[in-house]
Design a protein around this motif. Sequence first.
Motif, PDB file in Angstrom:
ATOM      1  N   PRO A 133      85.124  19.277  77.626  1.00 52.63           N
ATOM      2  CA  PRO A 133      84.147  19.514  76.568  1.00 52.63           C
ATOM      3  C   PRO A 133      83.821  18.272  75.740  1.00 52.63           C
ATOM      4  N   GLU A 134      84.777  17.359  75.606  1.00 53.41           N
ATOM      5  CA  GLU A 134      84.514  16.155  74.821  1.00 53.41           C
ATOM      6  C   GLU A 134      83.407  15.303  75.445  1.00 53.41           C
ATOM      7  N   ALA A 135      83.223  15.401  76.756  1.00 54.05           N
ATOM      8  CA  ALA A 135      82.161  14.648  77.426  1.00 54.05           C
ATOM      9  C   ALA A 135      80.779  15.100  76.949  1.00 54.05           C
ATOM     10  N   GLU A 136      80.640  16.364  76.607  1.00 58.57           N
ATOM     11  CA  GLU A 136      79.380  16.863  76.048  1.00 58.57           C
ATOM     12  C   GLU A 136      79.330  16.675  74.539  1.00 58.57           C
ATOM     13  N   ALA A 137      80.483  16.803  73.901  1.00 59.02           N
ATOM     14  CA  ALA A 137      80.526  16.765  72.437  1.00 59.02           C
ATOM     15  C   ALA A 137      80.245  15.382  71.870  1.00 59.02           C
ATOM     16  N   LEU A 138      80.742  14.322  72.494  1.00 59.97           N
ATOM     17  CA  LEU A 138      80.580  12.980  71.924  1.00 59.97           C
ATOM     18  C   LEU A 138      79.115  12.544  71.814  1.00 59.97           C
ATOM     19  N   PRO A 139      78.302  12.679  72.860  1.00 58.96           N
ATOM     20  CA  PRO A 139      76.889  12.307  72.696  1.00 58.96           C
ATOM     21  C   PRO A 139      76.181  13.198  71.675  1.00 58.96           C
ATOM     22  N   TRP A 140      76.534  14.486  71.671  1.00 58.78           N
ATOM     23  CA  TRP A 140      75.912  15.410  70.716  1.00 58.78           C
ATOM     24  C   TRP A 140      76.225  15.001  69.289  1.00 58.78           C
ATOM     25  N   VAL A 141      77.503  14.674  69.008  1.00 59.08           N
ATOM     26  CA  VAL A 141      77.890  14.363  67.635  1.00 59.08           C
ATOM     27  C   VAL A 141      77.255  13.046  67.174  1.00 59.08           C
ATOM     28  N   ARG A 142      77.061  12.109  68.066  1.00 54.87           N
ATOM     29  CA  ARG A 142      76.367  10.857  67.688  1.00 54.87           C
ATOM     30  C   ARG A 142      74.922  11.150  67.282  1.00 54.87           C
ATOM     31  N   GLN A 143      74.269  12.027  68.031  1.00 54.77           N
ATOM     32  CA  GLN A 143      72.899  12.421  67.686  1.00 54.77           C
ATOM     33  C   GLN A 143      72.884  13.202  66.375  1.00 54.77           C
ATOM     34  N   TRP A 144      73.858  14.073  66.179  1.00 58.50           N
ATOM     35  CA  TRP A 144      73.973  14.862  64.959  1.00 58.50           C
ATOM     36  C   TRP A 144      74.124  13.957  63.743  1.00 58.50           C
ATOM     37  N   LEU A 145      74.923  12.920  63.866  1.00 53.53           N
ATOM     38  CA  LEU A 145      75.128  11.991  62.743  1.00 53.53           C
ATOM     39  C   LEU A 145      73.832  11.316  62.317  1.00 53.53           C
ATOM     40  N   THR A 146      72.939  11.056  63.246  1.00 64.10           N
ATOM     41  CA  THR A 146      71.665  10.402  62.887  1.00 64.10           C
ATOM     42  C   THR A 146      70.767  11.317  62.068  1.00 64.10           C
ATOM     43  N   GLN A 147      71.045  12.624  62.094  1.00 67.53           N
ATOM     44  CA  GLN A 147      70.221  13.595  61.367  1.00 67.53           C
ATOM     45  C   GLN A 147      70.748  13.910  59.972  1.00 67.53           C
ATOM     46  N   LEU A 148      71.933  13.399  59.650  1.00 71.35           N
ATOM     47  CA  LEU A 148      72.531  13.701  58.322  1.00 71.35           C
ATOM     48  C   LEU A 148      71.747  13.048  57.205  1.00 71.35           C
TER      49      LEU A 148
END
Length: 148
Positions: A133-148
């Motif tokens: 799951p971390e393989a999917e989570a890491l790119p997602w969380v980087r994108q999420w951080l750009t939206q904060l």
Amino acid sequence: MTSMRILVGSVYGGALLTARAIKESLETEGHRVTVLEHPVLEDITGNEDALLVCTSTTGQGEVPANLLPFYVDLRDRLPQQPGRPFGVIVLGDSSYGDTFCGAGDLMEEALSETAARKVGDTLRIDALETMEPEAEALPWVRQWLTQL
């Protein structure tokens, strides 16, 4: 850099390993990340860090036992968190049908009732399709951080 708290709900350790991988990766980039394996309400009421829920789903779409006391307290007390950004990563098994990733839905609803602000779409990771799951989570969380 961002300060964030990851609220972990884990049954067999997958969500916890994912949260730890996120922490390790983001800290090398200068972010401050706190992983909360047994969060309590006071972990979120004394700061303004972004919140990331990283939880598995148990039973029939329920919140795991280690996150359940936090969830119940959050629903009972509804500490107002106006505008506080949060995101949700939820691990589940699509063979459970309608209850797939239900814990993520419950946590999202509870945080929304405190006036926290959901950022981005929920990442739903299906155990039938993803072994890491971390393989999917890491790119997602980087994108999420750009939206904060």
